[in-house]
Design a protein around this motif. Structure first.
Motif, mmCIF file in Angstrom:
data_model
loop_
_atom_site.group_PDB
_atom_site.id
_atom_site.type_symbol
_atom_site.label_atom_id
_atom_site.label_comp_id
_atom_site.label_asym_id
_atom_site.label_seq_id
_atom_site.Cartn_x
_atom_site.Cartn_y
_atom_site.Cartn_z
ATOM 1 N N MET A 265 14.943 -4.001 -3.236
ATOM 2 C CA MET A 265 13.629 -3.388 -3.111
ATOM 3 C C MET A 265 12.761 -4.064 -2.057
ATOM 4 S SD MET A 265 11.888 -4.590 -6.680
ATOM 5 C CE MET A 265 10.167 -4.508 -6.271
ATOM 6 N N VAL A 266 11.870 -3.235 -1.504
ATOM 7 C CA VAL A 266 10.892 -3.734 -0.541
ATOM 8 C C VAL A 266 9.534 -3.318 -1.057
ATOM 9 C CG1 VAL A 266 10.021 -3.591 1.828
ATOM 10 C CG2 VAL A 266 12.483 -3.479 1.393
ATOM 11 N N ARG A 267 8.627 -4.257 -1.130
ATOM 12 C CA ARG A 267 7.267 -3.915 -1.554
ATOM 13 C C ARG A 267 6.338 -4.327 -0.411
ATOM 14 N NH1 ARG A 267 6.220 -5.503 -7.279
ATOM 15 N NH2 ARG A 267 7.158 -3.475 -7.676
ATOM 16 N N ALA A 268 5.423 -3.438 -0.052
ATOM 17 C CA ALA A 268 4.566 -3.726 1.101
ATOM 18 C C ALA A 268 3.183 -3.131 0.904
ATOM 19 C CB ALA A 268 5.211 -3.170 2.356
ATOM 20 N N GLU A 269 2.235 -3.591 1.743
ATOM 21 C CA GLU A 269 0.877 -3.030 1.688
ATOM 22 C C GLU A 269 0.325 -2.936 3.109
ATOM 23 O OE1 GLU A 269 -1.756 -5.636 -0.439
ATOM 24 O OE2 GLU A 269 -1.461 -7.281 0.979
ATOM 25 N N GLY A 270 -0.818 -2.227 3.235
ATOM 26 C CA GLY A 270 -1.463 -2.060 4.551
ATOM 27 C C GLY A 270 -0.664 -1.146 5.458
ATOM 28 N N LEU A 271 -0.169 -0.055 4.870
ATOM 29 C CA LEU A 271 0.711 0.833 5.643
ATOM 30 C C LEU A 271 0.012 2.148 6.009
ATOM 31 C CD1 LEU A 271 3.918 0.476 3.424
ATOM 32 C CD2 LEU A 271 3.201 -0.958 5.324
ATOM 33 N N GLN B 105 4.427 4.543 -5.334
ATOM 34 C CA GLN B 105 3.154 4.116 -4.780
ATOM 35 C C GLN B 105 2.212 3.791 -5.933
ATOM 36 O OE1 GLN B 105 0.974 6.948 -2.427
ATOM 37 N NE2 GLN B 105 -0.711 5.499 -2.104
ATOM 38 N N GLU B 106 1.614 2.629 -5.833
ATOM 39 C CA GLU B 106 0.655 2.225 -6.858
ATOM 40 C C GLU B 106 -0.551 1.647 -6.113
ATOM 41 O OE1 GLU B 106 0.499 -0.942 -10.456
ATOM 42 O OE2 GLU B 106 2.481 -0.159 -9.955
ATOM 43 N N ALA B 107 -1.665 2.442 -6.081
ATOM 44 C CA ALA B 107 -2.843 2.093 -5.279
ATOM 45 C C ALA B 107 -2.401 1.894 -3.832
ATOM 46 C CB ALA B 107 -3.550 0.871 -5.833
ATOM 47 N N HIS B 108 -2.622 0.725 -3.261
ATOM 48 C CA HIS B 108 -2.254 0.504 -1.860
ATOM 49 C C HIS B 108 -0.866 -0.129 -1.726
ATOM 50 C CE1 HIS B 108 -3.974 -3.162 -3.421
ATOM 51 N NE2 HIS B 108 -3.358 -3.830 -2.451
ATOM 52 N N LEU B 109 -0.172 -0.235 -2.840
ATOM 53 C CA LEU B 109 1.153 -0.863 -2.817
ATOM 54 C C LEU B 109 2.246 0.196 -2.728
ATOM 55 C CD1 LEU B 109 1.068 -3.644 -5.572
ATOM 56 C CD2 LEU B 109 1.200 -3.958 -3.106
ATOM 57 N N TYR B 110 3.204 -0.051 -1.844
ATOM 58 C CA TYR B 110 4.338 0.873 -1.710
ATOM 59 C C TYR B 110 5.618 0.107 -2.033
ATOM 60 C CZ TYR B 110 1.104 3.994 0.674
ATOM 61 O OH TYR B 110 0.046 4.808 0.961
ATOM 62 N N THR B 111 6.480 0.767 -2.791
ATOM 63 C CA THR B 111 7.755 0.126 -3.125
ATOM 64 C C THR B 111 8.889 1.105 -2.829
ATOM 65 O OG1 THR B 111 6.619 -0.989 -4.928
ATOM 66 C CG2 THR B 111 9.008 -1.134 -4.920
ATOM 67 N N SER C 103 7.069 -4.438 9.121
ATOM 68 C CA SER C 103 6.571 -5.536 9.944
ATOM 69 C C SER C 103 6.152 -5.034 11.328
ATOM 70 C CB SER C 103 7.670 -6.585 10.053
ATOM 71 O OG SER C 103 7.206 -7.674 10.771
ATOM 72 N N GLU C 104 7.009 -4.203 11.913
ATOM 73 C CA GLU C 104 6.701 -3.682 13.252
ATOM 74 C C GLU C 104 5.506 -2.744 13.224
ATOM 75 O OE1 GLU C 104 10.404 -1.996 14.436
ATOM 76 O OE2 GLU C 104 11.283 -3.960 14.943
ATOM 77 N N GLY C 105 5.316 -2.046 12.098
ATOM 78 C CA GLY C 105 4.208 -1.096 11.959
ATOM 79 C C GLY C 105 2.895 -1.762 11.582
ATOM 80 N N ARG D 243 2.284 -5.376 5.689
ATOM 81 C CA ARG D 243 2.615 -6.717 5.164
ATOM 82 C C ARG D 243 3.680 -6.589 4.069
ATOM 83 N NH1 ARG D 243 -0.167 -11.317 2.380
ATOM 84 N NH2 ARG D 243 -1.454 -9.852 1.236
ATOM 85 N N VAL D 244 4.804 -7.281 4.279
ATOM 86 C CA VAL D 244 5.872 -7.240 3.276
ATOM 87 C C VAL D 244 5.537 -8.246 2.170
ATOM 88 C CG1 VAL D 244 8.334 -7.618 2.835
ATOM 89 C CG2 VAL D 244 7.596 -6.614 4.996
#
Lengths: 270, 359
Positions: free
Chosen positions: B287-293, B310-316, B333-335, B338-339
């Motif tokens: 799994m990858v969890r990230a925010e600010g996307l 998706q949970e609020a601003h968190l994407y998994t 990361s390139e986009g 934040r991972v």
């Protein structure tokens, strides 16, 4: 031996903080302290009255203390779960049970000593006055006081036997049932001789009934042997060897009852 | 790395030199040694020439059974044939819903109740042997003590049960009351204690004999957040000194970071047993969890994903392979995102618990 001492000490200190037991003691001392007032109710037998009332009060209130303290020693520990932290330490069940018993025995000793001291003070103050008024006793004050001390000592050993019955029965029954059982044994134990007479082979009863009555006689604690009030009133000397025999009987009975209690407690889940 | 171990007997004195050497071995780390020792008495081993450490079993139960009766559905109530092993030097958590058999297990191990069948060993001694009580400590769930005593008198009482006394005991009492934050309140009688204070002094009495194995039933219950944090520090500190901690709790969020191994009990049966990390890691997904996307980055991140959340601003996003997950993280990361997490899919202990208990 150290765990027994620690458990006994904690039991002793805890018992002195029980309002119920303190209340009994205060009430007993009040009655003993005012026993000389009762003496006036029976003119001509004042000394008998003061001894009867005071020794009777020590026995009665001592009995209440022994039964109510003894029957709650173990159930309270289980109910409050204080037993869990103790038995999880290197304390065997035998050490715990005998420690609890010895702590309670020390409490009874202190209670009896205080009640006995109150009695002897009242006796020392009032008896010379009553002795002058009556011809019921020909003995000296020293002789009578010595006998009274022996009577108080025997009450203490009687209460030790009762305490053992209370503690042992509480390892099997709830404290309420154990209290009823202890009182029952105490009162029936006062009449142990009666069962001996009933079991007399010369009486016209069946063999089975004879065996049953004789067994009851042998199993029952003979509490009446600890009561020497009659001997005191008759100015009979209570020899120390007779005292010793009574005390040894009491201790032997106590040890047997506690061992039976231990057998049950050892199997009991807490 | 293959490390050389020296078997040094049953007692540890810091250095291998102090010990009678009974055998030598070259072993591939601790796991092999443990495998060799499984089911045997605890033994002390040391990396050759280094500080020695304990391995072996603190607790072993075999088909331990205690049945109280049957419920309305005819199922047996109690503990049903529990077999488990707790290695020395770890924090072990026993979790389960109410009535699952946790307290029964604890009472059986402490010898407060007796098994119907089965048995086990505590610190290498047979279950019920009074000798192991010299080396254990116990904190009950709702500790009750003689309430006429204050903290110092209480610890003197418990220390006395171990035959402790004199200045050694007084020093130990001071140490422990400092540790649990009760030294300033040492003269207050137990009857005036709050639940938290009882718990703190309970920990002190459980550690009075410097036990090798400490049983704790709901150790943080009744404690405020700071108290709970201090309690966790105490528990970790016990483990760091090479001791074993056996925890019973239903506070799964607290158990998860604290325990090395857990056992999950339900209806008296063992439903799961193992390392917390192993239980929480599913192993079949990454799994990858990230925010600010931004929506574009979310689209790139989700390419090839089996499932996204998706949970609020968190994407998994969940992937079948590690390579896919790495690619997704790269896209984040390139986009400019934040991972937050990248790795094998992990459950929380709560999720595992619900899955195993079935409710």
């Amino acid at each position: 031996m150290r765990p027994i001492y620690r458990v006994a000490k904690a039991t002793f200190h805890e018992a002195w903080r029980r309002r119920f037991l303190n209340g009994i003691l205060v009430f007993a001392i009040l009655i003993i302290g005012s026993s000389w007032v009762f003496a006036y109710l029976q003119p001509g037998a004042e000394l008998k009255m003061i001894i009867d009332v005071s020794l009777g009060a020590i026995r009665f209130f001592g009995m209440l203390i022994a039964v109510f303290m003894g029957t709650r020693l173990i159930p309270d520990e289980i109910e409050k779960r204080t037993i869990h932290t103790i038995l999880a330490k290197p304390v065997s069940r035998a050490q715990f049970l005998f420690g609890k018993y010895l702590g309670a025995a020390a409490t009874i000793l202190m209670n009896v000593a205080l009640m006995g001291a109150a009695f002897l003070i009242v006796f020392a103050v009032k008896a010379p006055q009553f002795k002058a008024m009556t011809t019921e006793s020909t003995m000296t004050m020293e002789f009578m006081s010595g006998n009274l001390v022996k009577a108080v000592i025997l009450i203490f050993f009687e209460l030790l036997v009762l305490l053992a019955i209370a503690v042992a029965s509480s390892t099997v029954f709830s404290w309420i049932i154990a209290s009823i059982f202890s009182f029952f044994v105490y009162f029936v134990g006062q009449m142990a001789e009666f069962f001996k007479q009933l079991a007399n082979p010369e009486r016209d009863i069946s063999h089975a009934a004879q065996v049953l009555l004789a067994t009851i006689y042998r199993l029952l604690p003979h509490f009446e042997i600890f009561d020497i009030r009659e001997a005191i009133m008759k100015d009979q000397f209570m020899p120390w060897d007779v005292m010793g025999k009574i005390i040894v009987q009491g201790i032997a009975y106590t040890v047997i009852v506690m061992l039976v209690g231990y057998l049950f407690f050892n199997e009991r889940e807490v | 790395m293959r490390e050389r171990f020296v078997r040094v007997g049953n007692r540890c004195r810091e250095s291998g030199r102090l010990h009678k050497r009974t055998s030598h071995g070259s072993l591939d780390g601790r796991a092999d040694v443990l495998a060799n020792l499984r089911g045997r008495r605890a033994e002390w081993w040391a990396p050759a020439g280094g500080r020695c450490w304990a391995i072996g079993l603190a607790i072993r139960t075999e088909n331990l059974r205690k049945v109280y009766g049957k419920d309305a559905e005819g199922r047996e109530v109690g503990l049903l044939d529990l077999s488990m092993e707790v290695e020395e030097g770890q924090i072990f958590g026993l979790v389960g819903p109410n009535g699952s058999g946790k307290t029964t297990t604890l009472k059986l191990l402490l010898g407060l109740i007796f098994p119907d069948s089965g048995g086990g060993e505590i610190l290498g001694m047979k279950l019920g042997d009074p000798a192991y009580r010299e080396r254990i400590g116990f904190l009950p769930e709702e500790p009750y003590y003689y309430d006429h005593l204050n903290a110092i008198e209480l610890l003197r009482f418990y220390g006395g049960l171990f035959g402790m006394g004199g200045s050694a005991l007084e020093t130990r009492i001071k140490e422990l009351l400092d540790l649990v934050g009760m030294w300033d309140r040492r003269y207050i009688r137990v009857r005036n204690y709050s639940r938290g204070m009882r718990q703190r002094v309970g920990v002190a009495q459980a550690l009075i004999n410097d036990p090798d194995l400490v049983f704790m039933d709901e150790p943080t219950s009744g404690l405020d957040p700071i108290g709970a944090m201090q309690m966790r520090e105490v528990i970790i500190n016990i483990r760091e000194r090479g001791k074993t901690v056996f925890l019973c709790s239903h506070l799964l969020k607290e158990m998860e970071p604290l325990c090395d191994n857990v056992a999950i009990l339900a209806r008296g049966e063992l439903r799961a047993l193992g390392r917390v990390l192993d239980l929480l890691t599913t192993g079949d997904r990454f799994m990858v969890r990230a925010e600010g996307l931004t929506p574009e980055v979310v689209a790139k991140m989700s390419q090839g994903a089996q499932k996204t959340e998706q949970e609020a601003h968190l994407y998994t996003a969940y992937f079948e392979t590690q390579a896919q997950a790495l690619q997704s993280a790269q896209a984040v990361s390139e986009g400019g995102g934040r991972v937050l997490f990248l790795g094998p899919q992990r459950h929380t202990l709560e999720e595992v618990f619900i899955e195993k208990v079935g409710g």
